[in-house]
Design a protein around this motif. Structure first.
Motif, PDB file in Angstrom:
ATOM      1  N   TRP A 251      62.500 111.868  50.342  1.00  0.00           N
ATOM      2  CA  TRP A 251      62.821 113.020  51.186  1.00  0.00           C
ATOM      3  C   TRP A 251      61.539 113.666  51.726  1.00  0.00           C
ATOM      4  O   TRP A 251      61.426 113.953  52.920  1.00  0.00           O
ATOM      5  N   MET A 252      60.548 113.840  50.852  1.00  0.00           N
ATOM      6  CA  MET A 252      59.295 114.458  51.307  1.00  0.00           C
ATOM      7  C   MET A 252      58.593 113.604  52.359  1.00  0.00           C
ATOM      8  O   MET A 252      58.005 114.117  53.305  1.00  0.00           O
ATOM      9  N   MET A 253      58.653 112.277  52.168  1.00  0.00           N
ATOM     10  CA  MET A 253      57.916 111.385  53.069  1.00  0.00           C
ATOM     11  C   MET A 253      58.776 110.899  54.244  1.00  0.00           C
ATOM     12  O   MET A 253      58.298 110.157  55.102  1.00  0.00           O
ATOM     13  N   LYS A 254      60.027 111.316  54.265  1.00  0.00           N
ATOM     14  CA  LYS A 254      60.950 110.936  55.352  1.00  0.00           C
ATOM     15  C   LYS A 254      60.977 109.418  55.545  1.00  0.00           C
ATOM     16  O   LYS A 254      60.796 108.907  56.662  1.00  0.00           O
ATOM     17  N   GLY A 255      61.193 108.694  54.469  1.00  0.00           N
ATOM     18  CA  GLY A 255      61.248 107.227  54.574  1.00  0.00           C
ATOM     19  C   GLY A 255      61.672 106.633  53.250  1.00  0.00           C
ATOM     20  O   GLY A 255      61.997 107.367  52.313  1.00  0.00           O
ATOM     21  N   ASN A 256      61.681 105.302  53.202  1.00  0.00           N
ATOM     22  CA  ASN A 256      62.036 104.621  51.957  1.00  0.00           C
ATOM     23  C   ASN A 256      60.788 104.028  51.324  1.00  0.00           C
ATOM     24  O   ASN A 256      60.313 102.963  51.721  1.00  0.00           O
ATOM     25  N   LEU A 257      60.265 104.701  50.310  1.00  0.00           N
ATOM     26  CA  LEU A 257      59.002 104.276  49.706  1.00  0.00           C
ATOM     27  C   LEU A 257      59.105 102.910  49.031  1.00  0.00           C
ATOM     28  O   LEU A 257      58.107 102.243  48.825  1.00  0.00           O
ATOM     29  N   LEU A 258      60.316 102.515  48.659  1.00  0.00           N
ATOM     30  CA  LEU A 258      60.467 101.269  47.894  1.00  0.00           C
ATOM     31  C   LEU A 258      60.614 100.025  48.755  1.00  0.00           C
ATOM     32  O   LEU A 258      60.720  98.915  48.228  1.00  0.00           O
ATOM     33  N   GLU A 259      60.585 100.219  50.066  1.00  0.00           N
ATOM     34  CA  GLU A 259      60.849  99.125  51.003  1.00  0.00           C
ATOM     35  C   GLU A 259      60.190  97.793  50.605  1.00  0.00           C
ATOM     36  O   GLU A 259      60.846  96.754  50.604  1.00  0.00           O
ATOM     37  N   ASP A 260      58.921  97.845  50.242  1.00  0.00           N
ATOM     38  CA  ASP A 260      58.187  96.598  49.979  1.00  0.00           C
ATOM     39  C   ASP A 260      58.089  96.246  48.497  1.00  0.00           C
ATOM     40  O   ASP A 260      57.289  95.390  48.116  1.00  0.00           O
ATOM     41  N   PHE A 261      58.864  96.926  47.661  1.00  0.00           N
ATOM     42  CA  PHE A 261      58.695  96.734  46.215  1.00  0.00           C
ATOM     43  C   PHE A 261      60.006  96.276  45.586  1.00  0.00           C
ATOM     44  O   PHE A 261      60.839  97.084  45.187  1.00  0.00           O
ATOM     45  N   GLU A 262      60.139  94.945  45.498  1.00  0.00           N
ATOM     46  CA  GLU A 262      61.413  94.361  45.062  1.00  0.00           C
ATOM     47  C   GLU A 262      61.785  94.740  43.637  1.00  0.00           C
ATOM     48  O   GLU A 262      62.949  94.998  43.329  1.00  0.00           O
ATOM     49  N   ASN A 263      60.797  94.773  42.754  1.00  0.00           N
ATOM     50  CA  ASN A 263      61.113  95.086  41.352  1.00  0.00           C
ATOM     51  C   ASN A 263      61.458  96.563  41.158  1.00  0.00           C
ATOM     52  O   ASN A 263      62.301  96.902  40.340  1.00  0.00           O
ATOM     53  N   LEU A 264      60.806  97.414  41.933  1.00  0.00           N
ATOM     54  CA  LEU A 264      61.136  98.842  41.832  1.00  0.00           C
ATOM     55  C   LEU A 264      62.531  99.110  42.419  1.00  0.00           C
ATOM     56  O   LEU A 264      63.253  99.994  41.934  1.00  0.00           O
ATOM     57  N   LYS A 265      62.912  98.337  43.454  1.00  0.00           N
ATOM     58  CA  LYS A 265      64.282  98.454  43.965  1.00  0.00           C
ATOM     59  C   LYS A 265      65.284  98.117  42.865  1.00  0.00           C
ATOM     60  O   LYS A 265      66.330  98.744  42.754  1.00  0.00           O
TER      61      LYS A 265
END
Lengths: 206, 206
Positions: B167-181
């Motif tokens: 929400w703070m960054m107005k985006g999806n921070l996990l986009e490139d992180f498959e394991n964190l997803k």
């Protein structure tokens, strides 16, 4: 017998609660004090570009508070149950909140000098007494300790951080807090801490 | 049967990991969402002028991370030993470091807009990927969890905080992180969390 190697700068700050805990535990540790001039080489080799890091038998631990809690468990400085551990965690977090408030002013490189002076005055008159009063009340109920009426890793963390905060604020933050003075005194009288403090290198904190 | 009352604003942020943990634990809790307009009245009644606070059978708990760890212990989401608890504490601290870095930019009221934009760009290109890569590597070794190869309170803390940071960054921070997803997905699929998320009030985060 485990081997311990602590890597931090040649000043107390975040390294010192770990040094206190290792000294309390009576274990030998390599006190690897790095020079600022070497930091750019070392930074990239640490997990988060940060120190302190503690190596225990070659395994790397980072993040100060988790390291302190881990050493607290090793040296029997935890509470006896989860409620007691909450009480310790809580005071450690409150000390950390205050430390970060002071750091933000002390290491502010962007504000003009008069703004920084205003912020320092606000710290002195508001934030610092407010946070320390919270801890003072807790210490008054815990017989000269910060939690569970006996020595915990929270007390060692507190004493080390008070020295650092005093240095940043150029004064004695505990002046008006009799119970917190007792907490500090109880830690500094521990044999292992005493002999560490006597022999520690003179800090290079500018 | 204990009674739980959580007091926080009507948005996720620091209240949400506590709501997640209570929902995971399957306990009823009063979700006391205060309005900004009442905050000045409530502030002085809290131990540190801060929320969230959690009342358990009338006893006041404050400080988010200590509360989360305490609830983690209540609901069997700790590690099995102190080394495992260190691993959980460590990821929670790393998430917290990142969260605070983002908050300092997102809630910066003093810098001119172009400086804030520069800082946001630096977060996006440096700090965020650097911190998340650290966590991604950890998650890749823990079968879709952030520690000890099973669900811990650290995973619930992470999922709640990712929503806030997105929400703070107005985006999806996990986009490139498959394991964190996977970590995030594993948490959001838990029945108690799912039904909480479905029925939670629409946040008022502006």
């Amino acid at each position: 017998m485990s081997t311990y190697k602590l890597t931090y700068f040649n000043f107390p700050a975040l390294g010192e609660p770990i040094r206190f805990l290792l000294s309390y535990g009576g274990v030998e540790f390599e006190d690897n004090r790095i020079e600022w001039s070497n930091w750019h080489q070392i930074k990239g080799t640490t997990p988060l570009g940060q120190v302190p890091i503690l190596e225990v038998d070659g395994q790397v631990f980072y993040q100060t508070i988790p390291i302190c809690r881990f050493l607290g468990s090793k040296f029997n400085l935890l509470g006896d149950n989860e409620m007691e551990n909450y009480q310790i965690d809580n005071v450690v977090q409150t000390i950390t909140d205050l430390r970060m408030k002071i750091e933000m002013v002390n290491f502010d490189k962007f504000s003009p000098p008069n703004v920084i002076e205003e912020k320092r005055a606000q710290l002195k008159s508001e934030s610092i007494p407010f946070f320390l009063k919270n801890l003072e009340d807790i210490a008054s109920k815990n017989d000269g300790f910060l939690a569970v009426k006996k020595l915990s890793w929270g007390d060692l963390y507190f004493a080390a951080m008070i020295d650092y905060m005093n240095w940043m604020m150029k004064g004695n933050l505990l002046e008006d807090f009799e119970n917190l003075k007792k907490v500090y005194g109880n830690v500094m009288e521990i044999d292992g801490i005493k002999s560490y403090v006597e022999k520690r290198p003179k800090p290079q904190m500018g």
